[in-house]
Design an enzyme around this catalytic site. Sequence first.
Site, PDB file in Angstrom:
ATOM      1  N   GLU A  52       0.875  -1.170   0.000  1.00  0.00           N
ATOM      2  CA  GLU A  52       0.000   0.000   0.000  1.00  0.00           C
ATOM      3  C   GLU A  52       0.911   1.218   0.000  1.00  0.00           C
ATOM      4  OE1 GLU A  52      -2.795   0.028   3.259  1.00  0.00           O
ATOM      5  OE2 GLU A  52      -3.390   2.094   2.868  1.00  0.00           O
ATOM      6  N   ASP A  63      -5.631   9.864   9.286  1.00  0.00           N
ATOM      7  CA  ASP A  63      -4.316   9.383   9.699  1.00  0.00           C
ATOM      8  C   ASP A  63      -3.855   9.958  11.022  1.00  0.00           C
ATOM      9  OD1 ASP A  63      -3.341   7.526   7.674  1.00  0.00           O
ATOM     10  OD2 ASP A  63      -3.587   9.231   6.313  1.00  0.00           O
ATOM     11  N   TYR A 181     -11.329  -3.253   3.262  1.00  0.00           N
ATOM     12  CA  TYR A 181     -10.434  -2.753   4.314  1.00  0.00           C
ATOM     13  C   TYR A 181     -11.259  -2.593   5.582  1.00  0.00           C
ATOM     14  CZ  TYR A 181      -6.595   0.181   6.173  1.00  0.00           C
ATOM     15  OH  TYR A 181      -5.551   0.704   6.895  1.00  0.00           O
TER      16      TYR A 181
END
Lengths: 267, 411
Positions: A52, A63, A181
């Site tokens: 990734e 994040d 995911y």
Amino acid sequence: MGDTGPATSPLTSAFAAGRPALVAYVMAGYPDRATSLASLRAAARGGADVIELGVPYGDPVADGPVIAEAASVARQQEGGFGLVHSLQVAKAFAQGLGAGKPPPLVVMTYLNPLMRLGLPAAASTMRGAGVHGVIIPDMPPEAAAPWLGVAEGIDTVFLAAPTSTDERLAVVGGASRGFVYCVSATGVTGERVHLALGLAEQVARVKAHTALPVAVGFGVSTPESAAQVAAFADGVIVGSAIVKRQGDPAEVERFVRSLARAVHGEP
Amino acid sequence: MSDVLLPSAESAYATPDAQGFYGPYGGTFVPETVVPALHELATAYRQACADPAFDRELLGMLRDYVGRPTPLYRADRLAAAVGLGTVLLKREDLNHTGAHKINNTIGQCLLARRMGKGRVIAETGAGQHGVATATTAALLGLECSVFMGTEDIRRQALNVYKMRLLGAEVIPVSDGSGTLADAVSAALRHWVERVEDTFYVIGSAVGPHPYPEMVRDFQSVIGSEIVGQLEEKRVERVDAVVACVGGGSNAIGTFFPFLRDVPADRRPALIGAEAAGLGLESGRHGAALTKGSPGVLHGFYSYLLQDEAGNPLEAYSISAGLDYPGVGPEHSHLKDEGLVRYEGVTDEQALEAFALLTRTEGIIPAIESSHALALLPRLAEELGPDGVVVVTVSGRGDKDMDIVREAGLDG
């Protein structure tokens, strides 16, 4: 799209080796372009089944501090470092070093860099770079139509969250290509001391809504926690713990090898 | 007070659509973790709108606690000084806590309580939204945390102290330039983590659906009152209605009732004043509509100050409430449709307008609101000495004394 789409994609196949797969996240351009390419290759040598590649962005809302800081450092290079540069790194990686075929590469980027480049141009640049898939964390399936309309040949991976209802898991599972995911916890990416309680049940819930492999990310940072997750998931995604080591590709290789052994169930 | 506070079913100007789009702008561009919470919020909001008890409670608090309706004040000395026939000031500065922000925080905090969330978070730039949220949280007995950029904490120390006095926790955000955009990002990140027990009270008409619509509706009390007050005062003709635009909540609250309720042939020109900072060509401004291009930030698609790679750019304004790189999606739509005009006002022009209102009328406006007032001389040139203009004075200037003094305005 027909049933054959997801089943035959190279990205899906990377999870089909009869054992769980390791997805290794590397931030493009961190600490600089050459070192990040070396880290990508190191992760592949270390045994990652899928790579990734993170695109540095100025407002990485999903994040945590490690990846946000790495993005900030990458962007401060002369001339900046964004999607276009990241895809150049991806292309160099996909072309390989001659010895063997590199693992499939998934780009992780926020939506606005794609929009800024123009969605059709972004998709065709990705295809030209040999990118297999894309994760766009701020693009839920309901907002994906413009991208999916131009993204032929690229698997778009959607995220399933602990807060997702069954109804939403059906939407996410139905829209995803390549793999799903599964976000292990609410909050942002980054290392956590403990895995979320009920993670195995959450993965089972996601799997009930898709035939695709389900990979778990957010908070997995050690071979031990990776092995725990591999017991019930098709794939384990490790990000911040690798990014922290990106200054030293040899250390990335060593660390990824220890993760791969743990995920693959090798001694 | 108008009884059309919350949206009615049928209107000629109907936005947004079911997915929260205003033309191409708006939408929901957020991590999956908060998508279910946004759906829950949209449903709860629709139910609240349909519940007369919610409307009654909201109206009652706006009247008895906030002090609404606010006056529409005829500022004759100001009108004479700028060369217009009539200037009417919508006095949002007279609200409890000193700005329009509380119209929205009362609405959202009532909704939070209705949804069973005991904890609210907010972002703040100038501190007005933070103070309004902390105030409302104190009133309703909710736990409250406010995210604020470190640069804004420096610029607005008084408001930081007020929030703490009110029992709120102020969380400094040192990312980026330490201003409003960074505070929004930090609040969004925190919300992604604590979404299950936390209500995010967004302070402007920005963010993912349904926030822009909800904030607009709660702020529409401003424009609804203006429309009613113009009738009461038998003002036959209004040429222009002006408000400042950062995220754009006082502006959309001012404009929306005119768009919804006034036929196009009788509608005054609607004009938004954006922060031109050191000048539109200086690269140091907050004029997303005038100088930006469409993109996604903070969960919605709208005009945005961004670089070549799509990263948000740092906005600048003397006013902490206007230095935001994006703008509410409905404003982008209104700009493209030509229904509202947007003009840049520099720091210097805003300071001049600040001084002028203070000296001619004895009203000290917020530096944000001064951007709207700064359009009056331009409108005088355009409309001549019979021109009739309404300006929303979104807040009072007490918080800006240090900034104004630093800028060298004589005491």
